[in-house]
Design an enzyme around this catalytic site. Sequence first.
Site, PDB file in Angstrom:
ATOM      1  N   CYS A  39       0.822  -1.186   0.065  1.00  0.00           N
ATOM      2  CA  CYS A  39       0.117   0.078  -0.068  1.00  0.00           C
ATOM      3  C   CYS A  39       0.974   1.467  -0.012  1.00  0.00           C
ATOM      4  CB  CYS A  39      -0.849  -0.126   1.167  1.00  0.00           C
ATOM      5  SG  CYS A  39      -1.743   1.504   1.606  1.00  0.00           S
ATOM      6  N   CYS A  42       0.056   3.602   2.811  1.00  0.00           N
ATOM      7  CA  CYS A  42       0.496   3.306   4.244  1.00  0.00           C
ATOM      8  C   CYS A  42       1.983   3.588   4.256  1.00  0.00           C
ATOM      9  CB  CYS A  42       0.463   1.575   3.917  1.00  0.00           C
ATOM     10  SG  CYS A  42      -1.163   1.239   3.963  1.00  0.00           S
TER      11      CYS A  42
END
Length: 119
Positions: A39, A42
């Site tokens: 991600c 993230c």
Amino acid sequence: MEVLSIQTFKEKIFDFEKNKEWVFNGSRPAIVDFYADWCGPCRMLSPVLEEIATEYAGRVDIFKVDTEATPELSALFGVRGIPALLFIPTSGEEPAMSSGFVPKDSLQKAIAEIFGINP
């Protein structure tokens, strides 16, 4: 920042097998970052959380949950998109959830509002 397994999550955050109602096991306010290695947002949030962990050391605990390794923890909190941050106060209140990338100043504001702790 410690990455929590199901067992360490139950010990440090919430034993969902033992308790049906929310009971926080920590002694300090905590933030749990639900993330995945693939991600992008993230990965952008991770260094921000590292800075927050340093600045609030001893006052706020920061943990991470790998949504790929422990999908049951994501399901427990209804995490649909990542990154997702779970803000857990020690006051006995229910935790608050935020989704998406959060810039540092917004994170500091949330810590002040939810936990009553300033940088």
